[in-house]
Scaffold this active site. Structure first.
Site, PDB file in Angstrom:
ATOM      1  CB  CYS A 164      -3.316   4.098  -5.175  1.00 32.87           C
ATOM      2  SG  CYS A 164      -4.567   3.093  -4.320  1.00 32.87           S
ATOM      3  CB  CYS A 196      -0.863  -0.026   1.258  1.00 36.44           C
ATOM      4  SG  CYS A 196      -1.782   1.483   1.542  1.00 36.44           S
ATOM      5  CG  HIS A 218      -7.139  -0.306  -4.209  1.00 35.36           C
ATOM      6  ND1 HIS A 218      -6.352  -0.176  -3.090  1.00 35.36           N
ATOM      7  CD2 HIS A 218      -8.233  -1.011  -3.819  1.00 35.36           C
ATOM      8  CE1 HIS A 218      -6.957  -0.764  -2.065  1.00 35.36           C
ATOM      9  NE2 HIS A 218      -8.093  -1.279  -2.485  1.00 35.36           N
TER      10      HIS A 218
HETATM   11  N1  DGL Z   1      -4.048   0.708  -1.805  1.00 39.18           N
HETATM   12  C1  DGL Z   1      -3.694   1.823  -1.046  1.00 39.18           C
HETATM   13  C2  DGL Z   1      -2.520   2.604  -1.620  1.00 39.18           C
HETATM   14  O1  DGL Z   1      -1.711   2.031  -2.319  1.00 39.18           O
HETATM   15  C3  DGL Z   1      -4.700   2.753  -0.442  1.00 39.18           C
HETATM   16  C4  DGL Z   1      -6.123   2.761  -0.799  1.00 39.18           C
HETATM   17  C5  DGL Z   1      -6.937   3.359   0.330  1.00 39.18           C
HETATM   18  O2  DGL Z   1      -7.300   2.577   1.209  1.00 39.18           O
HETATM   19  O3  DGL Z   1      -7.139   4.574   0.341  1.00 39.18           O
HETATM   20  O4  DGL Z   1      -2.362   3.771  -1.370  1.00 39.18           O
END
Ligand code: DGL
Length: 241
Positions: free
Chosen positions: A174, A69, A176
């Site tokens: 990010c 993350c 995601h």
């Molecule tokens: N996947 C996470 C990142 O790389 C964060 C997503 C979230 O929970 O805001 O920052």
């Protein structure tokens, strides 16, 4: 055992690169969907949340932790590295990869508010700024990806990315966002996509070798903090994609 965590299933985009390179180890993936999104949390709150996860993973026997993350990496990695006496691998937006291309093409960097506001990101940006980077905080986008809400994702990207049409490079800051690479390209065209997963893979490989951790039978344990069965199904489906 190696522990990996994210605010949800987004970290699977890092984990699947790890599995491709190093399949024969024992892994626990911790999806913290109870506390997502991480991107809008106060630093102290996020540090407490993440500290509990790492504590849990260490008690389960993890010898290495991968923070899959960007937000938690930027805000919590120093705290975790000071507290825990095991390697903590962090991830960061792939801004150096673009800088190394010595390009003057326009680049768009997408990340959470937590990442963009962090001191770590400011340092990285100042070091590798090529004066052709637009920064865009994508409030709420990770949530839409967690919920797999295709129509809303499309609408969000149209609305928020249209002003950046014409950029040639996109940094997905990010974990995601690689899950919607195609949708991003359908708004911005055939842009070059950059993300930081491979840096984490390389670092993990180096640490496994230096600690002489032996290969074993492949084993993956998935834990979701809200025990959401749908998330678990999606995780396995994305992991094997
Ligand atoms: N996947 C996470 C990142 O790389 C964060 C997503 C979230 O929970 O805001 O920052």
């Amino acid at each position: 055992m190696i522990g990996i965590f994210d605010s949800g299933i987004g970290g699977v985009t890092v984990f699947r690169e790890i599995i491709k390179e190093m399949p024969n180890y024992k892994y626990i993936y911790y999806s913290d969907s109870l506390n997502n999104p991480y991107g809008d949390k106060e630093n102290d709150t996020l540090i407490k949340i993440v500290d509990n996860i790492v504590n849990y993973l260490v008690n389960e026997g993890c010898q290495i932790i991968v923070i899959a993350c960007n937000t938690a990496s930027a805000i919590c990695k120093d705290y975790l590295r000071n507290k825990y006496n095991i390697p903590i691998i962090a991830i960061e937006p792939a801004i150096k990869q673009v800088y190394d291309q010595k390009t003057t093409e326009k680049t768009l960097l997408l990340a959470t508010k937590g990442t963009i506001d962090s001191e770590k990101f400011k340092e990285l940006y100042e070091k590798y700024d090529n004066h052709a980077i637009y920064l865009k905080e994508c409030h709420g986008l990770a949530d839409l990806i967690e919920d797999n809400n295709e129509a809303k994702i499309k609408e969000y990207l149209e609305l928020n990315l249209k002003e950046f049409k014409g950029v040639q490079n996109v940094i997905l800051g990010c974990t995601h966002y690689p899950l919607i690479e195609e949708e991003i390209k359908s708004v911005l065209g055939n842009v070059n996509i950059y993300h930081g997963a491979l840096g984490a893979v390389k670092e993990l490989k180096r640490i496994i070798a230096s600690k002489n951790i032996k290969e074993t039978k492949k084993e993956i344990i998935f834990i979701d903090s809200s025990k959401n069965k749908k998330k678990e199904e999606r995780f396995w489906q994305l992991l094997n994609n």
